[in-house]
Scaffold this active site. Sequence first.
Site, PDB file in Angstrom:
ATOM      1  N   LYS A 146       0.831  -1.203   0.000  1.00 37.44           N
ATOM      2  CA  LYS A 146       0.000   0.000   0.000  1.00 37.44           C
ATOM      3  C   LYS A 146       0.871   1.261   0.000  1.00 37.44           C
ATOM      4  O   LYS A 146       0.568   2.237  -0.697  1.00 37.44           O
ATOM      5  CB  LYS A 146      -0.937  -0.012   1.208  1.00 37.44           C
TER       6      LYS A 146
ATOM      7  N   GLN B 242      -4.851  -1.530   9.887  1.00 42.23           N
ATOM      8  CA  GLN B 242      -4.672  -2.798   9.192  1.00 42.23           C
ATOM      9  C   GLN B 242      -5.225  -3.961  10.016  1.00 42.23           C
ATOM     10  O   GLN B 242      -4.915  -4.107  11.195  1.00 42.23           O
ATOM     11  CB  GLN B 242      -3.174  -3.025   8.907  1.00 42.23           C
TER      12      GLN B 242
ATOM     13  N   ASP C 255     -11.314   2.852   4.470  1.00 40.60           N
ATOM     14  CA  ASP C 255     -11.762   1.476   4.220  1.00 40.60           C
ATOM     15  C   ASP C 255     -13.268   1.367   4.047  1.00 40.60           C
ATOM     16  O   ASP C 255     -13.771   0.333   3.608  1.00 40.60           O
ATOM     17  CB  ASP C 255     -11.322   0.564   5.370  1.00 40.60           C
TER      18      ASP C 255
END
Length: 283
Positions: free
Chosen positions: A48, A92, A115
């Site tokens: 990422k 995460q 997200d």
Amino acid sequence: MHLISGKNIARSIEVSLRSSIEKLGIRPHLVVFLIGEHAPSKTYVANKRAACARVGIQSTVYELPSSLSQCSLLERIQNANQEKKTHAILVQMPLPPHICAQAVQSAIAPEKDVDGFHPLNMGKTLLGQTGGIYPCTPLGICTLLETLPVSFAEKEAVIVGRSSIVGKPLAAMLLAKTGVAPSSVTITHSKTHNLGTITKRAELLIAASGVAHLIGKEMVKEGAIVIDVGISRDEKNNRLVGDVSFAAVQERASYITPVPGGVGPMTVAMLLKNTLLCAERQL
């Protein structure tokens, strides 16, 4: 059979995003919290960060010990919420067992929830409302489907997987009135009775159960479009595999995504897209 290269589609998206970011006037900033020593998570975060660098997004990663308390993590998230130069926040997954993922997702400011897991954003997704942030993997799948020279209007879709990360929001997004809306969507999972009977009806089959090689050739309709979201490690052969038995299923599919190189790169591309969206909305 046509192979759908999510990697190639993601690259073209990155080119467009890089151009948009150059015109934005500010550099979007993504903050990532990585808790513990989970090796796959470290790899995902590294990927990422590399993707952010390619398009001009600033990324800051806070690597924290697995012993970190939930209270301490929530405090750090609140500080990031209040920091004006932080446009997007990602925690995460998976988290250590003592930290509640739902509490963490709810703590992120909805406008910085890259997200798309905050209850406000997820609610807007499930209700078909605009103005929210879509979860990255379902958004990546829909974006991938939009590239195919196929009409979905009369097709039956089956999703194998009922998670809040993929299955549930993806069903809502497919049912919305978009260019990739099928006529019907059925949600199943790995323990669904007579699963193969249901999947064999699907003209669009999306496997997102996380069970390696769950979908075999006998479970797939001739000419189906097959999207493999799953990713597992085959320890015996030391390679990544999906939910679909690719070698066999490709003989029946009209279009199919590989693992790796299919949905995974699209998820990362949508993370970049959502980061830009967060920054634009905070100007």
